[in-house]
Write a protein that holds these residues in place. Structure first.
Motif, PDB file in Angstrom:
ATOM      1  N   ARG A 211      51.766  45.068  20.879  1.00 34.08           N
ATOM      2  CA  ARG A 211      52.869  44.138  21.086  1.00 34.08           C
ATOM      3  C   ARG A 211      54.022  44.621  20.219  1.00 34.08           C
ATOM      4  NH1 ARG A 211      50.527  38.730  23.347  1.00 34.08           N
ATOM      5  NH2 ARG A 211      52.690  38.077  23.520  1.00 34.08           N
ATOM      6  N   ILE A 213      56.910  43.409  18.087  1.00 37.03           N
ATOM      7  CA  ILE A 213      57.350  42.198  17.396  1.00 37.03           C
ATOM      8  C   ILE A 213      58.462  42.576  16.414  1.00 37.03           C
ATOM      9  CG2 ILE A 213      56.675  40.205  16.007  1.00 37.03           C
ATOM     10  CD1 ILE A 213      55.133  40.329  18.613  1.00 37.03           C
ATOM     11  N   GLU A 230      60.487  35.575  14.332  1.00 35.50           N
ATOM     12  CA  GLU A 230      60.277  36.796  15.094  1.00 35.50           C
ATOM     13  C   GLU A 230      60.599  36.600  16.574  1.00 35.50           C
ATOM     14  OE1 GLU A 230      56.570  34.585  16.086  1.00 35.50           O
ATOM     15  OE2 GLU A 230      57.901  34.716  14.358  1.00 35.50           O
ATOM     16  N   ARG A 231      60.727  37.744  17.233  1.00 39.00           N
ATOM     17  CA  ARG A 231      60.866  37.789  18.687  1.00 39.00           C
ATOM     18  C   ARG A 231      59.802  38.736  19.235  1.00 39.00           C
ATOM     19  NH1 ARG A 231      66.762  38.089  17.105  1.00 39.00           N
ATOM     20  NH2 ARG A 231      66.494  40.344  16.963  1.00 39.00           N
ATOM     21  N   ASP A 232      59.187  38.367  20.334  1.00 39.78           N
ATOM     22  CA  ASP A 232      58.241  39.245  21.022  1.00 39.78           C
ATOM     23  C   ASP A 232      58.997  39.968  22.123  1.00 39.78           C
ATOM     24  OD1 ASP A 232      56.252  40.376  22.680  1.00 39.78           O
ATOM     25  OD2 ASP A 232      54.790  38.894  22.025  1.00 39.78           O
ATOM     26  N   SER A 234      57.737  42.583  24.028  1.00 40.20           N
ATOM     27  CA  SER A 234      56.727  43.458  24.628  1.00 40.20           C
ATOM     28  C   SER A 234      56.928  43.706  26.114  1.00 40.20           C
ATOM     29  CB  SER A 234      55.327  42.869  24.402  1.00 40.20           C
ATOM     30  OG  SER A 234      55.069  42.683  23.025  1.00 40.20           O
ATOM     31  N   GLU A 244      62.475  38.853  26.431  1.00 36.96           N
ATOM     32  CA  GLU A 244      62.151  38.640  25.017  1.00 36.96           C
ATOM     33  C   GLU A 244      61.864  37.165  24.774  1.00 36.96           C
ATOM     34  OE1 GLU A 244      65.283  39.843  25.857  1.00 36.96           O
ATOM     35  OE2 GLU A 244      65.531  41.842  25.011  1.00 36.96           O
ATOM     36  N   CYS A 248      56.983  34.550  18.947  1.00 37.31           N
ATOM     37  CA  CYS A 248      55.872  35.115  19.719  1.00 37.31           C
ATOM     38  C   CYS A 248      54.881  33.996  20.056  1.00 37.31           C
ATOM     39  CB  CYS A 248      55.178  36.209  18.916  1.00 37.31           C
ATOM     40  SG  CYS A 248      53.700  36.868  19.723  1.00 37.31           S
ATOM     41  N   ARG A 256      52.056  35.552  11.190  1.00 35.00           N
ATOM     42  CA  ARG A 256      53.524  35.405  11.194  1.00 35.00           C
ATOM     43  C   ARG A 256      54.059  35.456   9.764  1.00 35.00           C
ATOM     44  NH1 ARG A 256      53.930  31.311  14.427  1.00 35.00           N
ATOM     45  NH2 ARG A 256      54.753  32.541  16.165  1.00 35.00           N
ATOM     46  N   TYR A 400      55.865  27.132  24.909  1.00 31.77           N
ATOM     47  CA  TYR A 400      55.984  28.358  25.701  1.00 31.77           C
ATOM     48  C   TYR A 400      55.779  28.074  27.179  1.00 31.77           C
ATOM     49  CZ  TYR A 400      55.023  33.022  27.535  1.00 31.77           C
ATOM     50  OH  TYR A 400      55.048  34.174  28.283  1.00 31.77           O
ATOM     51  N   GLY A 438      50.933  34.249  28.157  1.00 33.21           N
ATOM     52  CA  GLY A 438      51.269  35.021  26.969  1.00 33.21           C
ATOM     53  C   GLY A 438      50.369  36.215  26.741  1.00 33.21           C
ATOM     54  N   ASP A 441      51.320  43.035  26.677  1.00 27.23           N
ATOM     55  CA  ASP A 441      51.687  43.989  25.630  1.00 27.23           C
ATOM     56  C   ASP A 441      52.724  44.925  26.231  1.00 27.23           C
ATOM     57  OD1 ASP A 441      50.262  46.121  27.025  1.00 27.23           O
ATOM     58  OD2 ASP A 441      48.418  45.189  26.279  1.00 27.23           O
TER      59      ASP A 441
END
Length: 475
Positions: A211, A213, A230-232, A234, A244, A248, A256, A400, A438, A441
């Protein structure tokens, strides 16, 4: 905002990021100046800025000319320059020239850009400060191919070749066997030289299906540094981000916290100031590795703004003005989940070929928790000279699952007519089960691309047919 610290900002960029900076300036009651080249005379950033100055006849040259930009800043009385992202935003020579001209660069100091812009220097600095990095090598340009092959065997295939000065997905080659090594090494060098004028290439162990991150960093001029969660990132195609998410959706609070501590430590190791991003790769066993630092604002900064309530562009300006960062790390909380989808003028069914042309209809998604950052409008002519991004659609909700549902609705509602866009492609991703849960990757899109495109072929055909019909009508 300290009164009188910065009076006027020249924005050394175009498009939606230039508009975003104009808005931040106006919120802070700071005069703002756009630049443009002749083909961009009717662009929206030119229309919304307080002042606008032409910097050349050719589409790209003026945006890449430090001397012309600095001369224009002085002529119009600007005391600061904001480079946005892309173009000159991570260019050491430009940053140094701005400083030498007695102007304020809204970003980190030039020496920090120099250190962190070279991935090998950045890797060494992280290792010295106890930040985990991916196993790899120093630059390989002076080594024989036999030595490079030996190093690759020692690291263990697959490996990844990277340009020392790279970024934006350029100057990267994955190598899965020794038979592929020499050809990919030479190819990586050529691309690195073409895009970054630096053909240094190094090698790392390829972390399979990680992933991606990244942690948003803010640092003032007095040693105060925090992260803003953070931002994911992937969901990528060929190392280019597509969607994005902040924060995450799947990492634990403990992970985290540990990654956030490492991100702040990385920024402190270089004495970072202003906004930046620490990027990590996260493997299946929750091991994380420093990948790179971006010494600029990111395209996807808006979703961090949505979940933290912090105006990142405004904070950049306030920090550059000498203001002390008045946010403690303990005060930073992500409230809800925000997702960004990058809408581009590309034909996903023709290997994402650029699709310039005239926008004959523009109907953005609306409603609670929906934000669109864009520079386009009806009758706007999309030029073939620049990045193909048209708009950033951002949605926010309390979870999410709800945010993905809102994304699906908003992508279905969003209509751009006259050109082929990635809207149907993005809409298809939003409906997929693994994305909704979710479970993804960096390999997610590459492994499912054919299936996603097949499942959206009918929708794409309707769009193409509508465009063709409009052209026949002379619209």
């Amino acid at each position: 905002m300290q009164q009188g610290a910065i009076h006027k900002i020249l924005i050394a960029n175009r498009g939606e990021i230039a508009i975003r900076i104009v808005r931040a300036c106006k919120d802070l009651h700071i005069a703002n100046v756009a630049i443009y080249t002749k083909p961009d005379a009717e662009c929206l950033h030119v229309k919304v800025a307080d002042e606008a100055y032409c910097v050349g006849d050719e589409p790209l040259k003026g945006y890449l000319d430090p001397a012309k930009i600095i001369e224009t800043a002085k002529q119009c009385g600007a005391d600061a320059i904001h480079p946005g992202y892309g173009f000159l935003s991570e260019n050491y020579d430009f940053a140094k020239a701005v400083e030498d001209a007695g102007l304020i660069l809204i970003g980190p100091k030039s020496d920090i850009i120099l250190k962190m812009g070279n991935k090998n220097i950045a890797r060494s600095l992280m290792k010295e400060n106890g930040i985990p990095v991916v196993p790899g090598t120093e630059p390989l340009n002076k080594e024989s191919m036999d030595t490079i092959k030996t190093l690759a065997r020692r690291i263990g295939y697959p490996v990844i070749l990277k340009s020392s000065g790279g970024g934006g997905g350029r100057g990267i080659r994955e190598v899965w066997s020794e038979d592929e090594l020499e050809e990919n090494f030479e190819s990586c060098k050529r691309e690195a030289k073409a895009f970054f004028n630096n053909d240094e290439v190094f090698m790392e162990k390829l972390i399979e299906k990680p992933r991606h991150i990244e942690f948003q960093i803010l640092g003032d001029n007095y040693g105060n540094i925090i992260h803003l969660c953070e931002r994911d990132c992937s969901i990528q195609r060929r190392h280019q981000k597509v969607i994005e998410i902040a924060p995450c959706p799947t990492i634990s609070e403990d992970l985290r916290k540990r990654m956030g501590v490492a991100a702040v430590a990385a920024a402190k190791a270089v004495g970072y100031t202003n906004a930046g991003t620490i990027e990590f790769l996260l493997d299946d066993y929750n091991n994380f590795y420093f990948m790179e630092m971006n010494t600029r604002i990111q395209v996807e900064h808006g979703i961090t703004e949505e979940v933290t309530g912090v105006d990142l562009i405004g904070r950049q300006i306030r920090i550059a003005s000498g203001e002390i960062l008045d946010i403690e790390q303990s005060e930073v909380k992500a409230r809800g989940v925000a997702i960004e989808a990058r809408i581009t003028a590309e034909n996903a069914w023709k290997d994402f070929a650029p699709s310039p042309g005239t926008i004959t209809g523009y109907f953005p998604a609306l409603g609670p928790g929906v934000r669109v950052d864009t520079h386009i409008y009806q009758d706007y002519e999309i030029p073939p000279f620049y990045d193909s991004m048209l708009a950033k659609l951002m949605v926010k909700d309390s979870s999410y699952d709800l945010a993905v549902s809102k994304l699906e609705r908003a992508l279905d509602e969003f209509k751009i007519e006259g050109v082929t866009t990635t809207l149907p492609f993005l809409h298809a991703i939003s409906k997929r089960r693994h994305f909704r849960k979710g479970f993804f990757d960096t390999s997610y899109l590459e492994e499912r691309l054919e299936d996603i495109l097949e499942n959206t072929a009918d929708e794409a055909s309707e769009v193409v047919a509508a465009i063709a019909a409009a052209k026949l009508r002379g619209e």
